[in-house]
Design a protein around this motif. Structure first.
Motif, PDB file in Angstrom:
ATOM      1  N   ARG A  32       0.702  -1.154  -0.041  1.00 54.00           N
ATOM      2  CA  ARG A  32       0.282  -0.459  -0.006  1.00 54.00           C
ATOM      3  C   ARG A  32       0.696   0.959  -0.035  1.00 54.00           C
ATOM      4  O   ARG A  32       1.708   1.310   0.770  1.00 54.00           O
ATOM      5  CB  ARG A  32      -0.742   0.085   1.635  1.00 54.00           C
ATOM      6  CG  ARG A  32      -1.873  -1.222   1.327  1.00 54.00           C
ATOM      7  CD  ARG A  32      -3.251  -0.934   2.560  1.00 54.00           C
ATOM      8  NE  ARG A  32      -3.954  -2.001   2.904  1.00 54.00           N
ATOM      9  CZ  ARG A  32      -3.532  -3.143   3.850  1.00 54.00           C
ATOM     10  NH1 ARG A  32      -2.463  -2.751   4.325  1.00 54.00           N
ATOM     11  NH2 ARG A  32      -4.296  -3.467   3.967  1.00 54.00           N
ATOM     12  N   PHE A  59       5.011   1.965   7.242  1.00 60.14           N
ATOM     13  CA  PHE A  59       5.467   1.009   7.169  1.00 60.14           C
ATOM     14  C   PHE A  59       4.139   0.275   7.557  1.00 60.14           C
ATOM     15  O   PHE A  59       2.619  -0.181   8.305  1.00 60.14           O
ATOM     16  CB  PHE A  59       5.250   1.429   9.005  1.00 60.14           C
ATOM     17  CG  PHE A  59       6.596   1.984   9.069  1.00 60.14           C
ATOM     18  CD1 PHE A  59       7.576   1.613   8.692  1.00 60.14           C
ATOM     19  CD2 PHE A  59       6.215   3.546   9.197  1.00 60.14           C
ATOM     20  CE1 PHE A  59       9.268   2.482   9.299  1.00 60.14           C
ATOM     21  CE2 PHE A  59       7.665   3.972   9.448  1.00 60.14           C
ATOM     22  CZ  PHE A  59       8.871   3.309   9.797  1.00 60.14           C
ATOM     23  N   SER A  60       3.265  -0.375   5.699  1.00 63.00           N
ATOM     24  CA  SER A  60       2.327  -1.236   6.118  1.00 63.00           C
ATOM     25  C   SER A  60       3.197  -2.790   6.409  1.00 63.00           C
ATOM     26  O   SER A  60       2.208  -3.250   6.710  1.00 63.00           O
ATOM     27  CB  SER A  60       2.241  -1.425   4.295  1.00 63.00           C
ATOM     28  OG  SER A  60       1.702  -0.275   3.861  1.00 63.00           O
ATOM     29  N   GLY A  65      10.434  -1.807   7.088  1.00 63.87           N
ATOM     30  CA  GLY A  65      11.209  -1.287   6.306  1.00 63.87           C
ATOM     31  C   GLY A  65      11.826  -0.625   7.467  1.00 63.87           C
ATOM     32  O   GLY A  65      11.399  -0.148   8.353  1.00 63.87           O
ATOM     33  N   ASN A 117      14.112   0.637  -8.183  1.00 67.15           N
ATOM     34  CA  ASN A 117      12.777   0.432  -8.425  1.00 67.15           C
ATOM     35  C   ASN A 117      11.349   1.493  -8.920  1.00 67.15           C
ATOM     36  O   ASN A 117      11.739   2.400  -8.156  1.00 67.15           O
ATOM     37  CB  ASN A 117      12.364  -0.648  -6.982  1.00 67.15           C
ATOM     38  CG  ASN A 117      10.383  -0.946  -7.351  1.00 67.15           C
ATOM     39  OD1 ASN A 117      10.266  -1.842  -8.419  1.00 67.15           O
ATOM     40  ND2 ASN A 117       9.423  -0.624  -5.922  1.00 67.15           N
ATOM     41  N   ASP A 140       8.946   3.269 -13.665  1.00 64.95           N
ATOM     42  CA  ASP A 140       7.775   2.643 -14.294  1.00 64.95           C
ATOM     43  C   ASP A 140       7.346   4.367 -14.248  1.00 64.95           C
ATOM     44  O   ASP A 140       6.864   5.299 -14.902  1.00 64.95           O
ATOM     45  CB  ASP A 140       6.624   2.495 -14.611  1.00 64.95           C
ATOM     46  CG  ASP A 140       5.945   2.342 -12.601  1.00 64.95           C
ATOM     47  OD1 ASP A 140       5.180   3.281 -12.670  1.00 64.95           O
ATOM     48  OD2 ASP A 140       7.111   1.766 -11.812  1.00 64.95           O
TER      49      ASP A 140
END
Ligand SMILES: Nc1nc2c(ncn2[C@@H]2O[C@H](COP(=O)(O)OP(=O)(O)OP(=O)(O)O)[C@@H](O)[C@H]2O)c(=O)[nH]1
Ligand SMILES: [Mg+2]
Length: 389
Positions: A238, A242-243, A267, A330, A333
């Motif tokens: 999401r 911190f998901s 993370g 990452n 895109d």
């Protein structure tokens, strides 16, 4: 003053009340922080949002040297007036405050004062889902509270015993501390129990696979998205900090036919509170068992370089600088020009780079190949070998 404000709050309370917060950041000119003050506060605002506060504004100051009251005298006066005029509920400071600083500022401002550490702890507490995650965060919050609890009563303690320090004051200090210590002991025992269950599960898993790889990176970089691409992990990914708090491990199939495990975990963040590192020790220790770390960077973030540095520094602090690593650039895109991105990041010596978009699925095959090559070169870690034999 406190009473007036809380009365006003109560009167205006319609529906769920969002705390109205001001953010405060100060930087000593001789400090060594690479982050711009504004960027650090941008991130603090994201954290405050995650804790459901409504940020009404920010106050910043560059000081010749650190101030005992965090801000200089004049700035603090301005802040006090602003808090009062704007009906602010909470003032959030961008650094960890000492218990004394916090108490002094709270008395001066007449509203709740919290620091970056308390805010991060709050966000973690909101996100924790598993029993282990909840216990780890409770441990960190209680450790954080203990010296501050003492701080609340230190005006009595400073008197050094004797007249005025006996009676309810002293009893209260002792009772509070005893209660909190008791709670700490209980949390630690519960954690030990949960962890020993998990360790035995991990042992079983480890015996079936050859190599251990683990994702690391700044929060929101896309670690879980990369994880889901590599192993169909089904971990929630999401757009929020911190998901992921708990570690998920899956078997990873590699092109050569070799297999490995891949773990997705919590993370890192700028100024990650030491109290959290300590309480998440077990989770983070899994990183030290890894044969290979995949450092995921969100290259579209304008603070990407600073974030990668935070990750490098945190790993170094954990004694893991020498771990074999792949740098996974990452969210490609979202940026133009892959070759330029590669060139910018390629200055890091001896680190393999793979460009990915976990969203689009680009670069995942190359990443799998790179992992395959790296793990085939390395002997199995001793810890792991022990688990297999
Ligand atoms: N455009 C784009 N978005 C991505 C990409 N990878 C991840 N995201 C998005 O970035 C956000 C964060 O992704 P996560 O996978 O949750 O990131 P994380 O590193 O696991 O974050 P935490 O667990 O919160 O530390 C999500 O909204 C993802 O959809 C990508 O390659 N491109
Ligand atoms: Mg995640």
């Amino acid at each position: 003053m406190k009473r007036t404000k809380s009365t006003r709050r109560a009167m205006h309370a319609t529906g769920p009340h969002k705390e109205r917060a001001l953010l405060v950041g100060a930087r000593a000119r001789n400090g060594s922080d690479l982050w711009e003050l504004d960027e650090s506060l941008d991130e603090l605002a994201e954290l405050a949002g995650a804790a459901e506060a409504k940020v009404e504004g920010r106050v910043t100051q560059h000081l010749p040297e650190p101030s005992p009251t965090y801000l200089g005298k004049g700035k603090l006066e301005n802040l006090t007036r602003r808090v009062d005029a704007e009906g602010i509920d909470t003032v959030i400071f961008d650094d960890e405050l000492t218990p004394t600083q916090q108490r002094t500022l709270e008395n001066k401002l007449g509203v709740k004062v919290i620091d970056r550490t308390a805010l991060i702890l709050d966000v973690f507490a909101r996100r924790a889902r598993t029993r282990e995650g909840q216990l780890q965060i409770e441990l960190a919050q209680t450790e954080y509270l203990l010296p501050r609890l003492a701080g609340q009563w230190s005006h009595l303690e400073r008197l050094g015993g004797g007249i005025g320090t006996r009676g309810p004051g002293e009893t209260q200090i002792e009772t509070d501390r005893r209660l909190v210590r008791g709670r700490l002991g209980r949390i630690k025992r519960d954690l030990d129990r949960v962890r020993s269950q998990r360790a035995s599960q991990r042992g079983k898993r480890a015996s079936g696979a050859a190599r251990v790889t683990s994702l690391v990176g700044y929060t929101n970089a896309g670690k879980s998205a990369v994880f889901n691409r590599l192993v169909s992990g089904g971990v929630p990914s999401r757009n929020q900090m911190f998901s992921t708090l708990d570690t998920t491990t899956r078997k990873l199939y590699l092109p050569s036919g070799a297999s490995a495990t891949l773990s997705d975990t919590v993370g890192f963040v700028h100024k990650l509170p030491p109290v959290l590192v300590a309480s998440f020790r077990a989770t983070l220790e899994e990183l030290s068992e890894a044969d290979l770390l995949l450092h995921v960077v969100d290259v579209s973030n304008r603070r990407a370089a600073e974030q990668a540095q935070v990750v490098d520094d945190t790993l170094e602090g954990m004694g893991l600088s020498d771990k074999p690593r792949i740098l996974v650039l990452n969210k490609l895109d979202l940026v133009a020009g892959g070759p330029e991105v590669e060139e910018t990041w390629g200055i890091r010596p001896k680190i393999r780079i793979v460009l990915t978009s976990a969203l689009e699925g680009w670069g995942i095959r190359q990443l799998r190949e790179a992992i395959d090559e790296q793990v085939s070169e390395k002997p199995t870690s001793t810890l792991h070998a022990a688990a297999v034999s």
